[in-house]
Design an enzyme around this catalytic site. Structure first.
Site, PDB file in Angstrom:
ATOM      1  N   HIS A   1      -9.164   8.057  10.466  1.00  0.00           N
ATOM      2  CA  HIS A   1      -9.471   6.630  10.637  1.00  0.00           C
ATOM      3  C   HIS A   1     -10.616   6.421  11.631  1.00  0.00           C
ATOM      4  O   HIS A   1     -10.476   5.758  12.666  1.00  0.00           O
ATOM      5  CB  HIS A   1      -8.238   5.840  11.071  1.00  0.00           C
ATOM      6  CG  HIS A   1      -8.347   4.383  10.693  1.00  0.00           C
ATOM      7  ND1 HIS A   1      -7.257   3.560  10.582  1.00  0.00           N
ATOM      8  CD2 HIS A   1      -9.434   3.595  10.408  1.00  0.00           C
ATOM      9  CE1 HIS A   1      -7.641   2.337  10.240  1.00  0.00           C
ATOM     10  NE2 HIS A   1      -8.964   2.351  10.129  1.00  0.00           N
TER      11      HIS A   1
ATOM     12  N   ARG B   1      -7.456   0.497   3.788  1.00  0.00           N
ATOM     13  CA  ARG B   1      -6.097   0.615   4.310  1.00  0.00           C
ATOM     14  C   ARG B   1      -5.260   1.422   3.321  1.00  0.00           C
ATOM     15  O   ARG B   1      -5.360   1.230   2.097  1.00  0.00           O
ATOM     16  CB  ARG B   1      -5.455  -0.762   4.518  1.00  0.00           C
ATOM     17  CG  ARG B   1      -6.070  -1.603   5.637  1.00  0.00           C
ATOM     18  CD  ARG B   1      -5.839  -0.990   7.013  1.00  0.00           C
ATOM     19  NE  ARG B   1      -6.386  -1.811   8.092  1.00  0.00           N
ATOM     20  CZ  ARG B   1      -7.619  -1.728   8.561  1.00  0.00           C
ATOM     21  NH1 ARG B   1      -8.464  -0.859   8.008  1.00  0.00           N
ATOM     22  NH2 ARG B   1      -8.019  -2.496   9.546  1.00  0.00           N
TER      23      ARG B   1
ATOM     24  N   THR C   1     -11.494   3.812   2.484  1.00  0.00           N
ATOM     25  CA  THR C   1     -11.777   3.638   3.913  1.00  0.00           C
ATOM     26  C   THR C   1     -11.254   2.287   4.389  1.00  0.00           C
ATOM     27  O   THR C   1     -11.620   1.837   5.476  1.00  0.00           O
ATOM     28  CB  THR C   1     -13.298   3.730   4.194  1.00  0.00           C
ATOM     29  OG1 THR C   1     -13.981   2.761   3.377  1.00  0.00           O
ATOM     30  CG2 THR C   1     -13.838   5.112   3.905  1.00  0.00           C
TER      31      THR C   1
ATOM     32  N   GLU D   1      -0.095   5.940  11.164  1.00  0.00           N
ATOM     33  CA  GLU D   1      -1.194   6.314  12.048  1.00  0.00           C
ATOM     34  C   GLU D   1      -0.773   6.136  13.503  1.00  0.00           C
ATOM     35  O   GLU D   1      -0.081   5.179  13.829  1.00  0.00           O
ATOM     36  CB  GLU D   1      -2.430   5.450  11.760  1.00  0.00           C
ATOM     37  CG  GLU D   1      -2.998   5.657  10.365  1.00  0.00           C
ATOM     38  CD  GLU D   1      -4.302   4.882  10.137  1.00  0.00           C
ATOM     39  OE1 GLU D   1      -4.819   4.285  11.112  1.00  0.00           O
ATOM     40  OE2 GLU D   1      -4.795   4.871   9.011  1.00  0.00           O
TER      41      GLU D   1
ATOM     42  N   GLY E   1     -16.668  -7.621  -0.776  1.00  0.00           N
ATOM     43  CA  GLY E   1     -16.906  -8.396   0.430  1.00  0.00           C
ATOM     44  C   GLY E   1     -18.093  -7.844   1.181  1.00  0.00           C
ATOM     45  O   GLY E   1     -18.970  -7.178   0.610  1.00  0.00           O
TER      46      GLY E   1
ATOM     47  N   ILE F   1     -18.495  -5.382   3.498  1.00  0.00           N
ATOM     48  CA  ILE F   1     -18.699  -3.932   3.544  1.00  0.00           C
ATOM     49  C   ILE F   1     -19.094  -3.407   2.171  1.00  0.00           C
ATOM     50  O   ILE F   1     -20.015  -2.589   2.043  1.00  0.00           O
ATOM     51  CB  ILE F   1     -17.448  -3.221   4.071  1.00  0.00           C
ATOM     52  CG1 ILE F   1     -17.202  -3.603   5.535  1.00  0.00           C
ATOM     53  CG2 ILE F   1     -17.597  -1.706   3.946  1.00  0.00           C
ATOM     54  CD1 ILE F   1     -15.933  -3.028   6.123  1.00  0.00           C
TER      55      ILE F   1
END
Length: 331
Positions: free
Chosen positions: A285, A236, A234, A265, A153, A155
């Site tokens: 994160h 999930r 980076t 988290e 995608g 990124i």
């Protein structure tokens, strides 16, 4: 309107230039993280507009039913942490700009930061120096190694572009449409998922976490990686089968990992099995946590609030609510 902003750990939001868009509103910023529904309900009892920082807090129906003044939730990106159906039932608008045309450069840059840190063992070398020792091991160079991108995608496209600088061939595995896009961009597409995991020297995951992708990286997939390879996440933590990464790293396939995301988290347990591994580089994160990225994100979030108060809500993810919106108590 009464606006509440959750989970601003370092009280950063009010220092942003775009914060001026909230002039005239009654704004409360919370700098800690709370999961307890009773505590959240008490804090937000008067809130009319709730601003969320990504998926840091889960907004459940149980909580929403107790927030009788809430009329708008404004955030950016995906929204698996919000009970949108409950919002619609209660007349609460959810506005979220999915930023389809703007990839997170910050996340792409951190991906490469983690790759370099892991391959050159930067945290370990730094710890050695601080302990009064000199070099503690020999690292690895990137040039010529195959970068595997699981997902292609926005990124991942940026990450692939950076790979050219390191003279690294890119190998892609993704859904069919994304594989076609990768091939059109000149990248090799793996024959299948097994081939992808076996051939990637550095494998970076860039997928959205949805029911179809939860646990998509299995223990068997990781076992196909080489002892010299690096697994990077980076995106999930839920994309990886629970417990699979810890076991794989203990067995040495892959030989290293670098992660920015976790099942729970914020991760505050220093005894978490992941944190005890020497062949892991980890960050809390911070993929999207840069001042420049926050200016972009919160400009969108605050613009959504301005649009709502002007009577023209934007980026509404539950459009069925528009005919039956809850009126603002302070209107």
């Amino acid at each position: 309107m009464r606006v509440s902003i959750l989970d601003d750990y370092f009280d950063t939001v009010r220092t942003l230039g775009c914060y001026a868009a909230l002039d005239g509103h009654d704004v409360t910023v919370w700098n800690d993280h709370v999961d307890d529904v009773d505590t959240l309900a008490e804090r937000l009892v008067d809130t009319e507009v709730l601003v969320l920082i990504r998926e840091r807090t889960t907004i459940t129906a149980e909580l929403l039913d107790r927030l009788s003044n809430l009329v708008l939730i404004s955030q950016r990106s995906v929204f698996p942490h919000i009970d949108v159906e409950a919002c619609t039932r209660l007349g609460i608008v959810v506005s979220s700009d999915l930023h389809q045309g703007s990839p997170s450069l910050a996340t792409a840059e951190l991906t490469w930061g983690l790759v370099l840190a892991a391959m050159r063992r930067i945290p370990q070398q730094m710890a050695s120096l601080r302990a009064g020792r000199w070099q503690e091991s020999v690292g690895r160079t990137l040039g010529g190694k195959t970068l595997g991108l699981f997902g292609y995608g926005r990124i991942a496209e940026v990450v692939a572009g950076y790979a050219r600088v390191f003279e690294m061939p890119v190998l892609v595995w993704a859904r069919e449409e994304s594989r076609r896009n990768a091939a059109s961009a000149g990248h090799e597409v793996a024959a299948d998922k097994s081939d992808f995991f076996e051939r990637s020297d550095i494998l970076s995951v860039h997928l959205r976490l949805v029911p179809a992708t939860r646990g998509i990286v299995t223990a068997g997939d990781l076992a196909r990686m080489q002892p010299s390879s690096l697994f990077v996440n980076t995106s999930r933590a839920g994309l990886v089968e629970p417990g699979a990464l810890v076991e794989a790293l203990r067995r040495g396939r892959p030989g290293m990992a670098a992660v920015d995301v976790y099942d729970d988290e914020p991760l505050r347990d220093a005894g978490d099995p992941l944190l005890e591994l020497d062949n892991l580089v980890c960050t809390p994160h911070i993929g999207y946590v840069t001042r420049e990225e926050w200016e972009l994100q919160f400009r969108d979030i605050f613009d959504q609030i301005v649009a709502y108060t002007a009577g023209v809500p934007t980026n509404v993810v539950n459009p069925d609510v528009l005919g039956a919106r809850r009126p603002p108590p302070s209107a």
